[in-house]
Design a protein around this motif. Structure first.
Motif, mmCIF file in Angstrom:
data_model
loop_
_atom_site.group_PDB
_atom_site.id
_atom_site.type_symbol
_atom_site.label_atom_id
_atom_site.label_comp_id
_atom_site.label_asym_id
_atom_site.label_seq_id
_atom_site.Cartn_x
_atom_site.Cartn_y
_atom_site.Cartn_z
ATOM 1 N N ARG A 4 7.133 2.379 7.432
ATOM 2 C CA ARG A 4 6.748 1.733 6.190
ATOM 3 C C ARG A 4 5.241 1.913 6.048
ATOM 4 O O ARG A 4 4.568 2.285 7.009
ATOM 5 C CB ARG A 4 7.168 0.267 6.149
ATOM 6 N N TYR A 5 4.723 1.638 4.854
ATOM 7 C CA TYR A 5 3.352 2.041 4.559
ATOM 8 C C TYR A 5 2.493 0.898 4.030
ATOM 9 O O TYR A 5 2.988 -0.047 3.424
ATOM 10 C CB TYR A 5 3.353 3.169 3.518
ATOM 11 N N THR A 6 1.204 1.043 4.276
ATOM 12 C CA THR A 6 0.197 0.200 3.632
ATOM 13 C C THR A 6 -0.860 1.135 3.062
ATOM 14 O O THR A 6 -1.002 2.275 3.520
ATOM 15 C CB THR A 6 -0.466 -0.779 4.623
ATOM 16 N N ILE A 7 -1.567 0.657 2.070
ATOM 17 C CA ILE A 7 -2.596 1.498 1.460
ATOM 18 C C ILE A 7 -3.868 0.686 1.302
ATOM 19 O O ILE A 7 -3.822 -0.526 1.073
ATOM 20 C CB ILE A 7 -2.114 2.057 0.104
ATOM 21 N N GLU A 8 -4.989 1.344 1.474
ATOM 22 C CA GLU A 8 -6.278 0.661 1.422
ATOM 23 C C GLU A 8 -7.214 1.394 0.463
ATOM 24 O O GLU A 8 -7.330 2.622 0.519
ATOM 25 C CB GLU A 8 -6.889 0.619 2.825
ATOM 26 N N ILE A 9 -7.848 0.631 -0.427
ATOM 27 C CA ILE A 9 -8.853 1.178 -1.331
ATOM 28 C C ILE A 9 -10.211 0.999 -0.658
ATOM 29 O O ILE A 9 -10.589 -0.121 -0.307
ATOM 30 C CB ILE A 9 -8.852 0.453 -2.692
ATOM 31 N N VAL A 10 -10.926 2.091 -0.455
ATOM 32 C CA VAL A 10 -12.186 2.021 0.295
ATOM 33 C C VAL A 10 -13.293 2.778 -0.448
ATOM 34 O O VAL A 10 -13.023 3.727 -1.189
ATOM 35 C CB VAL A 10 -12.023 2.611 1.715
ATOM 36 N N PRO A 11 -14.548 2.371 -0.252
ATOM 37 C CA PRO A 11 -15.669 3.089 -0.874
ATOM 38 C C PRO A 11 -15.765 4.518 -0.336
ATOM 39 O O PRO A 11 -15.541 4.758 0.848
ATOM 40 C CB PRO A 11 -16.896 2.264 -0.462
ATOM 41 N N LYS A 167 -1.641 4.522 5.134
ATOM 42 C CA LYS A 167 -1.386 4.350 6.564
ATOM 43 C C LYS A 167 0.106 4.117 6.795
ATOM 44 O O LYS A 167 0.758 3.436 6.005
ATOM 45 C CB LYS A 167 -2.181 3.158 7.109
ATOM 46 N N SER A 168 0.625 4.681 7.881
ATOM 47 C CA SER A 168 2.042 4.498 8.197
ATOM 48 C C SER A 168 2.201 3.618 9.439
ATOM 49 O O SER A 168 1.346 3.609 10.326
ATOM 50 C CB SER A 168 2.723 5.850 8.423
ATOM 51 N N TYR A 181 1.042 3.685 13.149
ATOM 52 C CA TYR A 181 1.468 5.003 13.625
ATOM 53 C C TYR A 181 0.439 6.072 13.267
ATOM 54 O O TYR A 181 0.078 6.907 14.075
ATOM 55 C CB TYR A 181 2.828 5.343 13.014
ATOM 56 N N ASP A 182 -0.038 6.060 12.017
ATOM 57 C CA ASP A 182 -1.037 7.034 11.563
ATOM 58 C C ASP A 182 -1.994 6.309 10.618
ATOM 59 O O ASP A 182 -1.579 5.820 9.569
ATOM 60 C CB ASP A 182 -0.355 8.201 10.840
#
Length: 279
Positions: A4-11, A167-168, A181-182
């Motif tokens: 499953r995945y997460t996502i991050e908004i970064v500068p 990210k996984s 995981y990644d």
């Protein structure tokens, strides 16, 4: 292995300067005497003059005459506009704890004011905006291009450039928790609009989840087929030895555990009961 995945908004820590490309329609002019002249595009005034005055005549001007031309840029832009050789908007700069640029007045007489001009020549309008002349449609396209390019440049100067990182995670049956995981399975950078970065990040997340769900459905189906095969083998008639029974029991328990693990992981990752007809 189900993810499953997460996502991050970064500068974006290393964004490209949007003024370095060759696709800009607008050019920034700031007088040579200004301490902010390094924000200007090289040769901007010359490019404008070529549109208004024949190139040979401009090259024949003395340095003193060129300085007079620069001092009279307001009149020059007015003449260029009347001749439909260019469309220009004033460029304002705010210098207070950082630099900000805008085509609109900051309404701060202490730390801001007009620093130059931003303009689109008829040549760039044809090359970049694919408009033939400064009619109503052409002027609108040029004005929008100027405002958008300055907004993008301002975002760059203010450090308001973004990216997203996908990210996984995989589930550990031993620790009973999701583990990283990644930390960068996919990423895109260079958004000069945070909302656009968030929108495209959401689409990337949906796409990744859809791909993983399709693969997970296949894994679950494969595990169920192995389980059914184990049941069939367990019922095969014939001579049954102790070794055969032990082997079949092991195969049965292994397949059953794999099937259950797949189903548990699938439900934890995507929620609800699995339906093989949907991905």
């Amino acid at each position: 292995m189900i993810k499953r995945y997460t996502i991050e908004i970064v500068p974006d820590q290393d964004p490209e300067n949007p003024r370095d490309g060759e696709t800009n329609a607008a050019q920034i002019y700031i007088p040579e005497w200004s301490k902010y002249r390094h924000f200007a595009d090289k040769g901007a005034l010359e490019n404008l003059l070529v549109e208004v005055v024949p190139s040979a005549q401009f090259q024949a001007l003395s340095d003193e005459e060129k300085e007079l031309v620069e001092e009279g840029t307001s009149a020059l832009f007015r003449v260029a506009g009347e001749a439909r050789a260019a469309l220009a908007l004033p460029l304002y700069l705010m210098d207070h704890g950082g630099i900000a640029l805008s085509t609109g007045d900051f309404v701060d007489s202490w730390d801001s004011g007009q620093v130059g001009w931003v303009f689109v020549t008829s040549k760039r309008m044809k090359e970049v905006l694919v408009k033939e002349e400064f009619n109503k449609e052409g002027r609108k396209a040029a004005s929008e291009a100027i405002r958008q390019e300055i907004a993008t440049f301002n975002a760059y100067l203010c450090g308001d450039v973004w990216g997203w990182v996908l990210k996984s995670h995989i589930y550990s049956m031993e620790s009973q928790e999701w583990i990283l995981y990644d930390d960068c399975e996919e990423s895109v950078w260079g958004y000069y609009d945070k909302e656009q970065a968030e929108k495209e990040a959401e689409e990337a997340m949906k796409s990744a989840m859809s791909r993983e769900k399709q693969e997970s459905v296949f894994k679950l189906k494969e595990a169920e087929e192995e389980y059914e095969m184990a049941l069939k083998k367990a019922g095969i008639p014939g001579k049954v030895t102790k070794e055969t029974v032990e082997s079949l029991c092991w195969f049965h328990s292994t397949a059953e555990r794999a099937r259950k693990e797949c189903e548990v992981l699938f439900n934890m990752a995507y929620g609800g009961k699995n339906d093989h007809t949907e991905a």
